[in-house]
Design an enzyme around this catalytic site. Sequence first.
Site, PDB file in Angstrom:
ATOM      1  N   ARG A 112      -7.626  -7.619  26.199  1.00 33.62           N
ATOM      2  CA  ARG A 112      -7.137  -8.896  26.750  1.00 33.62           C
ATOM      3  C   ARG A 112      -8.191 -10.008  26.596  1.00 33.62           C
ATOM      4  O   ARG A 112      -8.361 -10.855  27.484  1.00 33.62           O
ATOM      5  CB  ARG A 112      -6.785  -8.762  28.241  1.00 33.62           C
ATOM      6  CG  ARG A 112      -5.755  -7.725  28.563  1.00 33.62           C
ATOM      7  CD  ARG A 112      -4.358  -8.103  28.118  1.00 33.62           C
ATOM      8  NE  ARG A 112      -3.412  -7.114  28.605  1.00 33.62           N
ATOM      9  CZ  ARG A 112      -3.147  -5.965  27.987  1.00 33.62           C
ATOM     10  NH1 ARG A 112      -3.709  -5.685  26.804  1.00 33.62           N
ATOM     11  NH2 ARG A 112      -2.298  -5.107  28.496  1.00 33.62           N
ATOM     12  N   SER A 171       0.742 -10.259  34.573  1.00 32.38           N
ATOM     13  CA  SER A 171      -0.408  -9.696  35.301  1.00 32.38           C
ATOM     14  C   SER A 171      -1.396 -10.811  35.611  1.00 32.38           C
ATOM     15  O   SER A 171      -1.793 -11.546  34.713  1.00 32.38           O
ATOM     16  CB  SER A 171      -1.118  -8.644  34.455  1.00 32.38           C
ATOM     17  OG  SER A 171      -0.212  -7.673  34.026  1.00 32.38           O
ATOM     18  N   GLU A 211      -6.677 -13.008  34.675  1.00 30.33           N
ATOM     19  CA  GLU A 211      -6.214 -13.008  33.279  1.00 30.33           C
ATOM     20  C   GLU A 211      -5.786 -14.400  32.799  1.00 30.33           C
ATOM     21  O   GLU A 211      -6.205 -14.839  31.728  1.00 30.33           O
ATOM     22  CB  GLU A 211      -5.075 -11.995  33.105  1.00 30.33           C
ATOM     23  CG  GLU A 211      -4.718 -11.830  31.651  1.00 30.33           C
ATOM     24  CD  GLU A 211      -3.614 -10.816  31.426  1.00 30.33           C
ATOM     25  OE1 GLU A 211      -3.881  -9.615  31.546  1.00 30.33           O
ATOM     26  OE2 GLU A 211      -2.489 -11.231  31.129  1.00 30.33           O
TER      27      GLU A 211
HETATM   28  P1  FAD Z   1      -0.221 -20.744  27.258  1.00 30.54           P
HETATM   29  O1  FAD Z   1      -0.038 -20.266  28.651  1.00 30.54           O
HETATM   30  O2  FAD Z   1       0.417 -22.013  26.869  1.00 30.54           O
HETATM   31  O3  FAD Z   1      -1.793 -20.846  26.965  1.00 30.54           O
HETATM   32  C1  FAD Z   1      -2.666 -19.784  27.308  1.00 30.54           C
HETATM   33  C2  FAD Z   1      -4.068 -20.147  26.785  1.00 30.54           C
HETATM   34  O4  FAD Z   1      -4.031 -20.197  25.369  1.00 30.54           O
HETATM   35  C3  FAD Z   1      -4.530 -21.540  27.230  1.00 30.54           C
HETATM   36  O5  FAD Z   1      -5.936 -21.493  27.392  1.00 30.54           O
HETATM   37  C4  FAD Z   1      -4.167 -22.441  26.055  1.00 30.54           C
HETATM   38  O6  FAD Z   1      -5.012 -23.582  25.945  1.00 30.54           O
HETATM   39  C5  FAD Z   1      -4.395 -21.496  24.892  1.00 30.54           C
HETATM   40  N1  FAD Z   1      -3.537 -21.797  23.746  1.00 30.54           N
HETATM   41  C6  FAD Z   1      -2.180 -21.766  23.695  1.00 30.54           C
HETATM   42  N2  FAD Z   1      -1.769 -22.060  22.451  1.00 30.54           N
HETATM   43  C7  FAD Z   1      -2.875 -22.299  21.714  1.00 30.54           C
HETATM   44  C8  FAD Z   1      -3.111 -22.674  20.353  1.00 30.54           C
HETATM   45  N3  FAD Z   1      -2.125 -22.851  19.481  1.00 30.54           N
HETATM   46  N4  FAD Z   1      -4.407 -22.838  19.950  1.00 30.54           N
HETATM   47  C9  FAD Z   1      -5.433 -22.687  20.811  1.00 30.54           C
HETATM   48  N5  FAD Z   1      -5.272 -22.329  22.097  1.00 30.54           N
HETATM   49  C10 FAD Z   1      -4.009 -22.141  22.538  1.00 30.54           C
HETATM   50  N6  FAD Z   1       0.354 -10.942  28.183  1.00 30.54           N
HETATM   51  C11 FAD Z   1       0.032  -9.788  27.540  1.00 30.54           C
HETATM   52  O7  FAD Z   1      -1.011  -9.723  26.873  1.00 30.54           O
HETATM   53  N7  FAD Z   1       0.832  -8.695  27.619  1.00 30.54           N
HETATM   54  C12 FAD Z   1       1.991  -8.693  28.310  1.00 30.54           C
HETATM   55  O8  FAD Z   1       2.690  -7.693  28.347  1.00 30.54           O
HETATM   56  C13 FAD Z   1       2.352  -9.883  29.024  1.00 30.54           C
HETATM   57  N8  FAD Z   1       3.463  -9.914  29.775  1.00 30.54           N
HETATM   58  C14 FAD Z   1       3.791 -11.054  30.456  1.00 30.54           C
HETATM   59  C15 FAD Z   1       4.946 -11.064  31.236  1.00 30.54           C
HETATM   60  C16 FAD Z   1       5.312 -12.205  31.926  1.00 30.54           C
HETATM   61  C17 FAD Z   1       6.565 -12.191  32.760  1.00 30.54           C
HETATM   62  C18 FAD Z   1       4.531 -13.376  31.820  1.00 30.54           C
HETATM   63  C19 FAD Z   1       4.947 -14.636  32.508  1.00 30.54           C
HETATM   64  C20 FAD Z   1       3.354 -13.377  31.054  1.00 30.54           C
HETATM   65  C21 FAD Z   1       2.975 -12.211  30.371  1.00 30.54           C
HETATM   66  N9  FAD Z   1       1.815 -12.152  29.597  1.00 30.54           N
HETATM   67  C22 FAD Z   1       1.481 -11.003  28.918  1.00 30.54           C
HETATM   68  C23 FAD Z   1       0.926 -13.324  29.495  1.00 30.54           C
HETATM   69  C24 FAD Z   1       1.375 -14.337  28.386  1.00 30.54           C
HETATM   70  O9  FAD Z   1       2.708 -14.145  28.056  1.00 30.54           O
HETATM   71  C25 FAD Z   1       0.524 -14.215  27.126  1.00 30.54           C
HETATM   72  O10 FAD Z   1      -0.830 -14.376  27.419  1.00 30.54           O
HETATM   73  C26 FAD Z   1       0.930 -15.236  26.064  1.00 30.54           C
HETATM   74  O11 FAD Z   1       0.236 -14.987  24.866  1.00 30.54           O
HETATM   75  C27 FAD Z   1       0.673 -16.679  26.509  1.00 30.54           C
HETATM   76  O12 FAD Z   1       1.311 -17.531  25.566  1.00 30.54           O
HETATM   77  P2  FAD Z   1       1.622 -19.046  25.881  1.00 30.54           P
HETATM   78  O13 FAD Z   1       2.085 -19.668  24.620  1.00 30.54           O
HETATM   79  O14 FAD Z   1       2.516 -19.138  27.044  1.00 30.54           O
HETATM   80  O15 FAD Z   1       0.165 -19.581  26.239  1.00 30.54           O
HETATM   81  P1  NAP Z   2       2.480   0.708  33.793  1.00 32.14           P
HETATM   82  O1  NAP Z   2       3.168   1.362  32.658  1.00 32.14           O
HETATM   83  O2  NAP Z   2       3.029   0.833  35.175  1.00 32.14           O
HETATM   84  O3  NAP Z   2       0.958   1.173  33.817  1.00 32.14           O
HETATM   85  C1  NAP Z   2       0.057   0.675  34.820  1.00 32.14           C
HETATM   86  C2  NAP Z   2      -1.270   0.407  34.170  1.00 32.14           C
HETATM   87  O4  NAP Z   2      -1.778   1.626  33.656  1.00 32.14           O
HETATM   88  C3  NAP Z   2      -1.103  -0.543  33.023  1.00 32.14           C
HETATM   89  O5  NAP Z   2      -1.756  -1.711  33.374  1.00 32.14           O
HETATM   90  C4  NAP Z   2      -1.709   0.151  31.815  1.00 32.14           C
HETATM   91  O6  NAP Z   2      -2.827  -0.505  31.273  1.00 32.14           O
HETATM   92  C5  NAP Z   2      -2.217   1.474  32.334  1.00 32.14           C
HETATM   93  N1  NAP Z   2      -1.685   2.588  31.515  1.00 32.14           N
HETATM   94  C6  NAP Z   2      -0.479   3.203  31.662  1.00 32.14           C
HETATM   95  N2  NAP Z   2      -0.362   4.208  30.763  1.00 32.14           N
HETATM   96  C7  NAP Z   2      -1.507   4.196  30.033  1.00 32.14           C
HETATM   97  C8  NAP Z   2      -1.988   4.989  28.949  1.00 32.14           C
HETATM   98  N3  NAP Z   2      -1.263   6.007  28.439  1.00 32.14           N
HETATM   99  N4  NAP Z   2      -3.180   4.695  28.428  1.00 32.14           N
HETATM  100  C9  NAP Z   2      -3.920   3.679  28.914  1.00 32.14           C
HETATM  101  N5  NAP Z   2      -3.526   2.899  29.944  1.00 32.14           N
HETATM  102  C10 NAP Z   2      -2.337   3.155  30.500  1.00 32.14           C
HETATM  103  O7  NAP Z   2       2.282  -0.854  33.474  1.00 32.14           O
HETATM  104  P2  NAP Z   2       3.298  -2.056  33.583  1.00 32.14           P
HETATM  105  O8  NAP Z   2       2.790  -2.993  34.570  1.00 32.14           O
HETATM  106  O9  NAP Z   2       4.719  -1.573  33.647  1.00 32.14           O
HETATM  107  O10 NAP Z   2       3.080  -2.728  32.156  1.00 32.14           O
HETATM  108  C11 NAP Z   2       3.446  -2.056  30.984  1.00 32.14           C
HETATM  109  C12 NAP Z   2       2.642  -2.621  29.828  1.00 32.14           C
HETATM  110  O11 NAP Z   2       2.937  -4.001  29.655  1.00 32.14           O
HETATM  111  C13 NAP Z   2       1.133  -2.526  30.047  1.00 32.14           C
HETATM  112  O12 NAP Z   2       0.511  -2.253  28.818  1.00 32.14           O
HETATM  113  C14 NAP Z   2       0.776  -3.901  30.543  1.00 32.14           C
HETATM  114  O13 NAP Z   2      -0.559  -4.273  30.194  1.00 32.14           O
HETATM  115  C15 NAP Z   2       1.775  -4.781  29.824  1.00 32.14           C
HETATM  116  N6  NAP Z   2       2.053  -5.961  30.638  1.00 32.14           N
HETATM  117  C16 NAP Z   2       1.131  -6.950  30.637  1.00 32.14           C
HETATM  118  C17 NAP Z   2       1.327  -8.089  31.379  1.00 32.14           C
HETATM  119  C18 NAP Z   2       0.345  -9.221  31.319  1.00 32.14           C
HETATM  120  O14 NAP Z   2       0.645 -10.298  31.804  1.00 32.14           O
HETATM  121  N7  NAP Z   2      -0.800  -9.031  30.742  1.00 32.14           N
HETATM  122  C19 NAP Z   2       2.474  -8.226  32.153  1.00 32.14           C
HETATM  123  C20 NAP Z   2       3.372  -7.177  32.162  1.00 32.14           C
HETATM  124  C21 NAP Z   2       3.160  -6.046  31.393  1.00 32.14           C
HETATM  125  P3  NAP Z   2      -2.774  -1.729  30.230  1.00 32.14           P
HETATM  126  O15 NAP Z   2      -2.357  -2.883  31.036  1.00 32.14           O
HETATM  127  O16 NAP Z   2      -4.187  -1.804  29.790  1.00 32.14           O
HETATM  128  O17 NAP Z   2      -1.837  -1.391  29.139  1.00 32.14           O
END
Ligand code: FAD
Ligand code: NAP
Length: 347
Positions: free
Chosen positions: A167, A241, A337
């Site tokens: 991340r 998250s 995050e």
């Molecule tokens: P923004 O929120 O608009 O920007 C985020 C950052 O990136 C800011 O600092 C912005 O300045 C910068 N940025 C945006 N675009 C550019 C560009 N073109 N050039 C330079 N900088 C830029 N993330 C995960 O990793 N895994 C997930 O599973 C995940 N699940 C999510 C679920 C939900 C319901 C929500 C709401 C969010 C989730 N996220 C997850 C977080 C998010 O979706 C990601 O981080 C996504 O990549 C953000 O994209 P955005 O375009 O909305 O970025």
């Molecule tokens: P989940 O499956 O309930 O698991 C809980 C946590 O355990 C997750 O955060 C995941 O880490 C870790 N995990 C589970 N199984 C794993 C494995 N086999 N090896 C290593 N790590 C493991 O998680 P969840 O909340 O439903 O999310 C599912 C996936 O979507 C996750 O990968 C999560 O990161 C991603 N997600 C991300 C966001 C975001 O905003 N970043 C939001 C929603 C979902 P990791 O998070 O490192 O994968």
Amino acid sequence: MDTLKILSDYDLQPLNTLAVPSRAKQFVRVTDESELEQALAYAQRQQLPVLVLGGGSNVVLPEQFAGLVVHVAIAGIETVSEDDEHMWVQAGAGEVWQDLVEYSLQQNLFGLENLSLIPGTVGAAPIQNIGAYGVELDSVFDTLTAVHRANLERCTFDKAGCEFHYRDSVFKNRLRDALVITRVTLKLRKRAPLNLSYVPLQEALASIPAQQLTPGKVSEAVIAIRQSKLPDPARIPNTGSFFKNPIVSLEKFVSLQRDYPGIVSYPASDDAVKLAAGWMLEKAGWRGHQAEGVGMHARQALVLVNPGHVSGEQVLDYARRIQEDIQQRFGVTLEREPVAYTNSGKS
Ligand code: FAD
Ligand code: NAP
């Protein structure tokens, strides 16, 4: 500034999934590199701080941003080359991430299925090396192009240059807010394997014989799980998250396990362990907790929700309370995050 439409006192509340009230002094939408360069040059002339916005799904915005918000809307998804094993697919930074996932599935390509339904744009995906279900962007990343905000030079980054980690990337650290990403090229595979390392995904696909599994089926399963667990930001504002899963030393983990035998963890390397932050939050009583319009989601302790549409500052205060509590109870630092901004563009 002939071709660009600069808008004043622009409402950013509909443009951030946390729905915090926020207004930008000025706002511009850019659809190609030339417009972007014009916008950045304009901000330099006017001495305005710049905030780059994609889908607004990973930011905490200030109530007033005293500068120019640049909304990246560079479009286009195309296959740029291929060999027997791979296709290189390039997408504009403003494309919706899920549209790129769907493009790859239509071509029967492997690599993006586990990353289905992550909100946001293609250009933001490298910023935190988006990841889900055991797959991170870096596993398919080839190159990106960007424009330097300071000198307006165009540049290209390969995978090593992005310094991707869990991340995290160089764009959240040394080069934070230094560049605007314009296009991203991914190297997608024409053949297996699929990554089914996460138990919920294995369970969801258990009834399908292995030889019948396709990226499309994995994607459908990921979408179904996500929709069942995660709040839809259109109904309950959130940024997914709110904290990263902390990575601690093996030594720290062993001492935690003595106190909390049920602690949920995953190996991160030979001498480091990833802790499930959601487990710690639940254990500490934060799951479902609500305080004056902001709280932690009842079905997913790691997701901060903002049903009261409180300000970014209030959201950050609430998050700090949680971070302090987890620090006190477990001696573990929870890192935020989403990227938080102040009114001058710094966090
Ligand atoms: P923004 O929120 O608009 O920007 C985020 C950052 O990136 C800011 O600092 C912005 O300045 C910068 N940025 C945006 N675009 C550019 C560009 N073109 N050039 C330079 N900088 C830029 N993330 C995960 O990793 N895994 C997930 O599973 C995940 N699940 C999510 C679920 C939900 C319901 C929500 C709401 C969010 C989730 N996220 C997850 C977080 C998010 O979706 C990601 O981080 C996504 O990549 C953000 O994209 P955005 O375009 O909305 O970025
Ligand atoms: P989940 O499956 O309930 O698991 C809980 C946590 O355990 C997750 O955060 C995941 O880490 C870790 N995990 C589970 N199984 C794993 C494995 N086999 N090896 C290593 N790590 C493991 O998680 P969840 O909340 O439903 O999310 C599912 C996936 O979507 C996750 O990968 C999560 O990161 C991603 N997600 C991300 C966001 C975001 O905003 N970043 C939001 C929603 C979902 P990791 O998070 O490192 O994968």
